[in-house]
Design an enzyme around this catalytic site. Structure first.
Site, PDB file in Angstrom:
ATOM      1  N   ASP A  67       0.812  -1.220   0.000  1.00 53.95           N
ATOM      2  CA  ASP A  67       0.000   0.000   0.000  1.00 53.95           C
ATOM      3  C   ASP A  67       0.843   1.267   0.000  1.00 53.95           C
ATOM      4  O   ASP A  67       2.063   1.210   0.162  1.00 53.95           O
ATOM      5  CB  ASP A  67      -0.969  -0.011   1.210  1.00 53.95           C
ATOM      6  N   ASP A 136      -7.022  -2.753  14.482  1.00 57.82           N
ATOM      7  CA  ASP A 136      -8.408  -3.119  14.138  1.00 57.82           C
ATOM      8  C   ASP A 136      -8.473  -4.402  13.319  1.00 57.82           C
ATOM      9  O   ASP A 136      -9.507  -4.734  12.748  1.00 57.82           O
ATOM     10  CB  ASP A 136      -9.103  -1.962  13.399  1.00 57.82           C
ATOM     11  N   HIS A 138      -6.800  -5.088  10.567  1.00 59.48           N
ATOM     12  CA  HIS A 138      -6.638  -4.955   9.107  1.00 59.48           C
ATOM     13  C   HIS A 138      -5.324  -5.557   8.619  1.00 59.48           C
ATOM     14  O   HIS A 138      -4.351  -5.638   9.368  1.00 59.48           O
ATOM     15  CB  HIS A 138      -6.766  -3.490   8.653  1.00 59.48           C
ATOM     16  N   GLU A 143      -9.519  -2.064   5.777  1.00 56.37           N
ATOM     17  CA  GLU A 143     -10.142  -1.756   7.060  1.00 56.37           C
ATOM     18  C   GLU A 143     -11.370  -2.636   7.298  1.00 56.37           C
ATOM     19  O   GLU A 143     -11.881  -3.251   6.354  1.00 56.37           O
ATOM     20  CB  GLU A 143     -10.544  -0.270   7.081  1.00 56.37           C
TER      21      GLU A 143
HETATM   22  P1  PGA Z   1       2.496  -1.197  12.561  1.00 55.94           P
HETATM   23  O1  PGA Z   1       1.287  -1.175  11.524  1.00 55.94           O
HETATM   24  O2  PGA Z   1       3.450  -2.255  12.077  1.00 55.94           O
HETATM   25  O3  PGA Z   1       3.111   0.176  12.475  1.00 55.94           O
HETATM   26  O4  PGA Z   1       1.936  -1.516  13.885  1.00 55.94           O
HETATM   27  C1  PGA Z   1       0.727  -2.360  11.100  1.00 55.94           C
HETATM   28  C2  PGA Z   1      -0.505  -2.099  10.262  1.00 55.94           C
HETATM   29  O5  PGA Z   1      -1.225  -1.116  10.505  1.00 55.94           O
HETATM   30  O6  PGA Z   1      -0.782  -2.897   9.362  1.00 55.94           O
END
Ligand code: PGA
Length: 258
Positions: A67, A136, A138, A143
């Protein structure tokens, strides 16, 4: 899903590094799916170490990132283009033309997303996809509520994700609200997944994703439907798993197989 509980972040990152190394040994022109965020930084450090100290080469590797934020230039310190250059690409022998990251500045996003999917197919599909998980549940920016068969597209970030990611920006208002992300359908076509989860703040999402029902409300849970997913968690992230003992027992039986 194979679940490995590592002692801490460092061990999680090293185990992940050895899996990437193993897959690269079997296929030097591996198509590697990459993630950003704080989770995979340790893995990328380990890959750089393996490259510098053990000669692990990425010269024939092709990468696709999950992404990118919309609206940030490649040299914006919070763009995922910048992140990948700084945290991995500049320190390994990967060819820049072999790296792919969604274009957050694309004028024709729909067309870009279609071509991104085409490019993945042209390269034979993703062999190994590295994934983190959001608080959450995801994966990438899919999301809660994302279609479980979604393709690469623009997605609006959830309020919780904006808050989580605000730590990287000066102000919460600076966090982009939309991003281009591979869809769940796209991600599920990868031949293998390496899901990394660390920290107490991920324990609930981890338990739901690994042991809860498959639901679009926790998009990582769809990985339960994938034939080849390895999840590596540190002790904190694994703290709410009900079957931790079983996972540890399984690993004792299988030894160091990767
Ligand atoms: P993070 O993000 O590794 O910074 O915790 C993970 C994500 O949101 O997929």
């Amino acid at each position: 899903m194979r679940v490995i509980v590592a002692k801490d972040y460092d061990e999680m990152s090293k185990r992940a590094g050895s899996i990437v190394k193993d897959r690269l040994a079997k296929k030097p022109n591996l198509v590697l799916g990459l993630a950003t965020g704080s989770t995979p930084v340790g893995l990328y450090k380990e890959l750089i170490r393996l490259h510098k100290e053990e000669g692990l080469s990425f010269k024939d590797v092709v990468t696709f990132n999950l992404d990118e934020y919309c609206g940030l230039s490649h040299d914006h310190p919070q763009s995922y283009h910048y992140f990948m250059k700084e945290n991995l690409f500049k320190d390994i022998d990967i060819k820049p033309e072999n790296t792919h990251i969604p274009e957050g500045l694309s004028k024709n996003v729909e067309e870009f997303c279609r071509k991104y999917e085409e490019e993945i197919k042209k390269c034979g599909g993703i062999d190994l996809q590295v994934l983190g998980i959001g608080g959450d549940g995801h994966i990438a920016f899919n999301e809660p509520g994302s279609s479980l068969s979604s393709r690469t597209r623009v997605k609006t970030l959830d309020e919780g994700t904006i808050k989580d990611n605000a730590r990287f920006f000066e102000r919460e208002e600076d966090v982009p609200k939309i991003a281009i992300t591979m869809g769940i359908g796209t991600i599920m076509e990868a031949k293998e997944h390496l899901l990394l989860i660390n920290g107490k703040n991920k324990a609930e999402a981890a338990a739901k994703a690994i042991e809860g029902p498959i639901t679009s409300q926790i998009t990582a849970s769809v990985l339960q439907n994938h034939p080849k997913t390895i999840a590596i968690l540190d002790e904190e992230a694994a703290s709410l798993l009900e079957r931790s003992d079983y996972y540890k027992f399984t690993e004792e039986q299988s030894g160091e197989i990767s």
